[in-house]
Design a protein around this motif. Structure first.
Motif, PDB file in Angstrom:
ATOM      1  N   PHE A 130      -8.258  51.692   6.431  1.00 43.07           N
ATOM      2  CA  PHE A 130      -8.144  51.485   4.980  1.00 43.07           C
ATOM      3  C   PHE A 130      -8.611  50.079   4.634  1.00 43.07           C
ATOM      4  CE2 PHE A 130      -4.910  54.357   6.508  1.00 43.07           C
ATOM      5  CZ  PHE A 130      -4.987  55.432   5.628  1.00 43.07           C
ATOM      6  N   ILE A 131      -9.102  49.936   3.415  1.00 47.49           N
ATOM      7  CA  ILE A 131      -9.402  48.591   2.929  1.00 47.49           C
ATOM      8  C   ILE A 131      -8.353  48.195   1.901  1.00 47.49           C
ATOM      9  CG2 ILE A 131     -11.161  49.503   1.322  1.00 47.49           C
ATOM     10  CD1 ILE A 131     -12.474  46.614   1.773  1.00 47.49           C
ATOM     11  N   VAL A 132      -7.805  47.021   2.098  1.00 49.66           N
ATOM     12  CA  VAL A 132      -6.773  46.487   1.205  1.00 49.66           C
ATOM     13  C   VAL A 132      -7.424  45.429   0.326  1.00 49.66           C
ATOM     14  CG1 VAL A 132      -4.535  45.315   1.087  1.00 49.66           C
ATOM     15  CG2 VAL A 132      -5.054  46.821   3.042  1.00 49.66           C
ATOM     16  N   ARG A 133      -7.549  45.731  -0.949  1.00 43.78           N
ATOM     17  CA  ARG A 133      -8.120  44.763  -1.891  1.00 43.78           C
ATOM     18  C   ARG A 133      -6.990  43.931  -2.485  1.00 43.78           C
ATOM     19  NH1 ARG A 133     -13.647  44.626  -1.168  1.00 43.78           N
ATOM     20  NH2 ARG A 133     -14.492  46.741  -1.133  1.00 43.78           N
ATOM     21  N   THR A 134      -7.229  42.635  -2.572  1.00 46.66           N
ATOM     22  CA  THR A 134      -6.194  41.755  -3.136  1.00 46.66           C
ATOM     23  C   THR A 134      -6.714  41.098  -4.410  1.00 46.66           C
ATOM     24  OG1 THR A 134      -6.957  39.874  -1.876  1.00 46.66           O
ATOM     25  CG2 THR A 134      -5.268  41.233  -0.839  1.00 46.66           C
ATOM     26  N   ALA A 135      -5.799  40.534  -5.160  1.00 45.14           N
ATOM     27  CA  ALA A 135      -6.137  39.938  -6.458  1.00 45.14           C
ATOM     28  C   ALA A 135      -6.845  38.593  -6.282  1.00 45.14           C
ATOM     29  CB  ALA A 135      -4.866  39.760  -7.277  1.00 45.14           C
ATOM     30  N   GLY A 136      -7.681  38.264  -7.260  1.00 41.92           N
ATOM     31  CA  GLY A 136      -8.283  36.935  -7.348  1.00 41.92           C
ATOM     32  C   GLY A 136      -9.157  36.586  -6.161  1.00 41.92           C
ATOM     33  N   ASP A 137      -9.050  35.352  -5.731  1.00 42.69           N
ATOM     34  CA  ASP A 137      -9.922  34.846  -4.674  1.00 42.69           C
ATOM     35  C   ASP A 137      -9.422  35.130  -3.266  1.00 42.69           C
ATOM     36  OD1 ASP A 137     -11.674  33.870  -6.449  1.00 42.69           O
ATOM     37  OD2 ASP A 137     -10.904  31.805  -6.447  1.00 42.69           O
ATOM     38  N   ALA A 138      -8.256  35.717  -3.177  1.00 42.55           N
ATOM     39  CA  ALA A 138      -7.688  35.962  -1.843  1.00 42.55           C
ATOM     40  C   ALA A 138      -8.589  36.919  -1.066  1.00 42.55           C
ATOM     41  CB  ALA A 138      -6.290  36.543  -1.975  1.00 42.55           C
ATOM     42  N   PRO A 139      -8.623  36.805   0.251  1.00 39.34           N
ATOM     43  CA  PRO A 139      -9.475  37.720   1.030  1.00 39.34           C
ATOM     44  C   PRO A 139      -8.971  39.155   0.984  1.00 39.34           C
ATOM     45  CG  PRO A 139      -8.171  36.317   2.496  1.00 39.34           C
ATOM     46  CD  PRO A 139      -7.913  35.834   1.111  1.00 39.34           C
ATOM     47  N   ASP A 140      -9.858  40.098   1.250  1.00 37.24           N
ATOM     48  CA  ASP A 140      -9.451  41.496   1.425  1.00 37.24           C
ATOM     49  C   ASP A 140      -9.222  41.737   2.921  1.00 37.24           C
ATOM     50  OD1 ASP A 140      -9.716  41.895  -1.299  1.00 37.24           O
ATOM     51  OD2 ASP A 140     -11.836  42.439  -1.129  1.00 37.24           O
ATOM     52  N   TYR A 141      -8.604  42.886   3.212  1.00 37.81           N
ATOM     53  CA  TYR A 141      -8.197  43.127   4.603  1.00 37.81           C
ATOM     54  C   TYR A 141      -8.518  44.547   5.038  1.00 37.81           C
ATOM     55  CZ  TYR A 141      -5.558  38.844   3.853  1.00 37.81           C
ATOM     56  OH  TYR A 141      -5.216  37.556   3.563  1.00 37.81           O
ATOM     57  N   ILE A 142      -8.627  44.713   6.340  1.00 45.04           N
ATOM     58  CA  ILE A 142      -8.735  46.047   6.946  1.00 45.04           C
ATOM     59  C   ILE A 142      -7.368  46.388   7.536  1.00 45.04           C
ATOM     60  CG2 ILE A 142      -9.750  47.392   8.817  1.00 45.04           C
ATOM     61  CD1 ILE A 142     -11.733  46.844   6.624  1.00 45.04           C
ATOM     62  N   LEU A 143      -6.851  47.542   7.109  1.00 42.57           N
ATOM     63  CA  LEU A 143      -5.577  48.027   7.649  1.00 42.57           C
ATOM     64  C   LEU A 143      -5.883  49.270   8.470  1.00 42.57           C
ATOM     65  CD1 LEU A 143      -2.375  48.236   7.634  1.00 42.57           C
ATOM     66  CD2 LEU A 143      -2.652  49.614   5.560  1.00 42.57           C
ATOM     67  N   GLN A 144      -5.369  49.304   9.690  1.00 43.90           N
ATOM     68  CA  GLN A 144      -5.644  50.472  10.542  1.00 43.90           C
ATOM     69  C   GLN A 144      -4.380  51.041  11.142  1.00 43.90           C
ATOM     70  OE1 GLN A 144      -8.517  49.485  13.635  1.00 43.90           O
ATOM     71  NE2 GLN A 144      -9.928  50.981  12.756  1.00 43.90           N
ATOM     72  N   ARG A 145      -4.286  52.362  11.064  1.00 42.42           N
ATOM     73  CA  ARG A 145      -3.258  53.028  11.867  1.00 42.42           C
ATOM     74  C   ARG A 145      -3.906  53.335  13.198  1.00 42.42           C
ATOM     75  NH1 ARG A 145      -1.295  58.192  13.244  1.00 42.42           N
ATOM     76  NH2 ARG A 145      -3.203  59.062  12.364  1.00 42.42           N
ATOM     77  N   LYS A 146      -3.396  52.732  14.238  1.00 45.80           N
ATOM     78  CA  LYS A 146      -3.975  52.919  15.565  1.00 45.80           C
ATOM     79  C   LYS A 146      -3.470  54.251  16.116  1.00 45.80           C
ATOM     80  CE  LYS A 146      -6.006  48.825  15.779  1.00 45.80           C
ATOM     81  NZ  LYS A 146      -7.467  48.665  15.901  1.00 45.80           N
TER      82      LYS A 146
END
Ligand code: GN1
Ligand code: MG
Length: 366
Positions: free
Chosen positions: A32-48
């Protein structure tokens, strides 16, 4: 969504979560891609996938060690440490993963934006860049000496795969064996040749090295200029051989069709793509590989493609327990497409060897 939100907030993220959406086509994990507000980085979330990876904590340790090592190299070369290597984001409890109440394991890494990922390589230029990227990745890990856990037992060990295979064919769990005589014969008729290659690894003729082990093109991020930025999907990084990475990449980059092409007429080994990938790879590795590695480079493509035939067919025989499938015969279609690719490699094997030889000479003289 609510649940994914709760899971993501167990990690040390910057910024508040705006959305979480599925990403990519991985066969094993859920991403999954986790989008965050403003200038904060986005993240990859994975269920292993814990059925595939029995020791997720050990696997995450591996990834942290390897990315830490590469990060120090990138830093030393004044590169961009946030883009040229994957960054693992720990959970708030300090672990590299989060275990939810259902016993599922989750992990987070920084999303690197402005990148391109491919399912197929369409041009020799891209294949060259891919070879260069994996060559560089191997070079970055050449002096890595820390112990790593074996995240999947016997991953590219065909002897181990045959043990699984023999058990699967015997068990015939899905009652499919009776319709697969031809495919099973294709596996059996090559058994000894493949074990012969494996013996070179077992006897140390082909040296052990820390490598990626899943170098299909979709596991590589390219920048807008078409250069490899970094290698992702590090779940299978472990002690292995440089040849498995090369062979797996050829299986992916140099296939003129798709991995699961129904139209076998489209599937073959493209010699221009083989040459371009090999060229890029050797541009980084020719000086460090042993003669035995060079001598067996071309064969590694046959070995890994064969292994993939066996693994797809075995999963079909088992009743589709391992790979995610999109339709009931998907694993059989994958088997046939990979078998066609293997046959094409066998036909062109002398030319593949010739090409490797020629390119090695080229890098000897520069
Ligand atoms: C799987 O996870 P993914 O989709 O990158 C598999 C590889 C296979 C590949 C075939 C851990 O890779 O070994 O070569 O599918 N990964 C694992 O496309 O089994
Ligand atoms: Mg992947």
């Amino acid at each position: 969504m609510q649940k994914l939100n709760e899971i993501a907030s167990q990690f040390a993220l910057d910024g508040s979560i705006e959305s979480i959406k599925p990403l990519g086509e991985g066969f094993i994990n859920d991403t999954f891609i986790v989008r965050t507000a403003g200038d904060a980085p986005d993240y990859i979330l994975q269920r292993k996938n814990k059925n595939v990876f029995p020791d997720v904590p050990g696997m995450m340790q591996n990834i942290a060690k390897v990315t830490g090592h590469i990060r120090r190299r990138v830093e030393a070369e004044a590169g961009d440490v946030l883009r040229e290597v994957l960054t693992v984001v720990p959970a708030k409890n300090g672990e590299l993963y989060y275990e939810d109440e259902d016993g599922e394991y989750w992990a987070v890494s920084l999303f690197i934006d402005g990148t391109i990922a491919y399912d197929r390589a369409d041009t020799p230029a891209l294949a060259f860049k891919g070879g260069e990227g994996i060559g560089k990745f191997q070079a970055q890990l050449a002096d890595f000496r820390e112990p790593l856990s074996e995240t999947i037992k016997g991953f590219h060990d065909i002897r181990h795969r045959f043990n699984q295979w023999d058990a699967s064919v015997k068990a015939d769990a899905a009652g499919r064996v009776k319709d697969l005589a031809e495919e099973i014969r294709a596996v059996e008729s090559r058994r000894e040749r493949m074990l012969g290659f494996k013996k070179l690894v077992e006897e140390g003729v082909i040296p052990p090295r820390v490598t990626h082990n899943d170098t299909k093109i979709s596991n590589i991020l390219f920048d807008k200029e078409g250069n490899v930025l970094c290698v992702i999907d590090l779940d299978t990084v472990m002690l292995s051989t440089s040849l498995y990475d090369f062979g797996d990449a050829i299986r992916s980059y140099a296939n003129s069709g798709d991995e699961d092409d129904r139209d076998l007429g489209r599937v073959s080994l493209s010699m221009p793509m083989f040459e371009a990938y090999t060229d890029g790879f050797l541009s980084q590795r020719a000086g460090q590989l042993t003669q035995s590695e060079i001598d067996n480079l071309a064969f590694s493509a046959l070995y890994i493609t064969y292994e993939q035939v066996l693994r797809f067919l075995m999963d079909y025989i088992d009743g589709d327990k391992y790979y995610k499938i999109k339709y009931p015969e998907h694993n059989l279609v994958r088997t046939c497409a990979q078998l066609r690719l293997l046959e094409s490699m066998e036909e062109q094997y002398p030319a593949m060897c010739e090409t490797v030889k020629r390119l090695v000479e080229k890098y000897k003289t520069v």
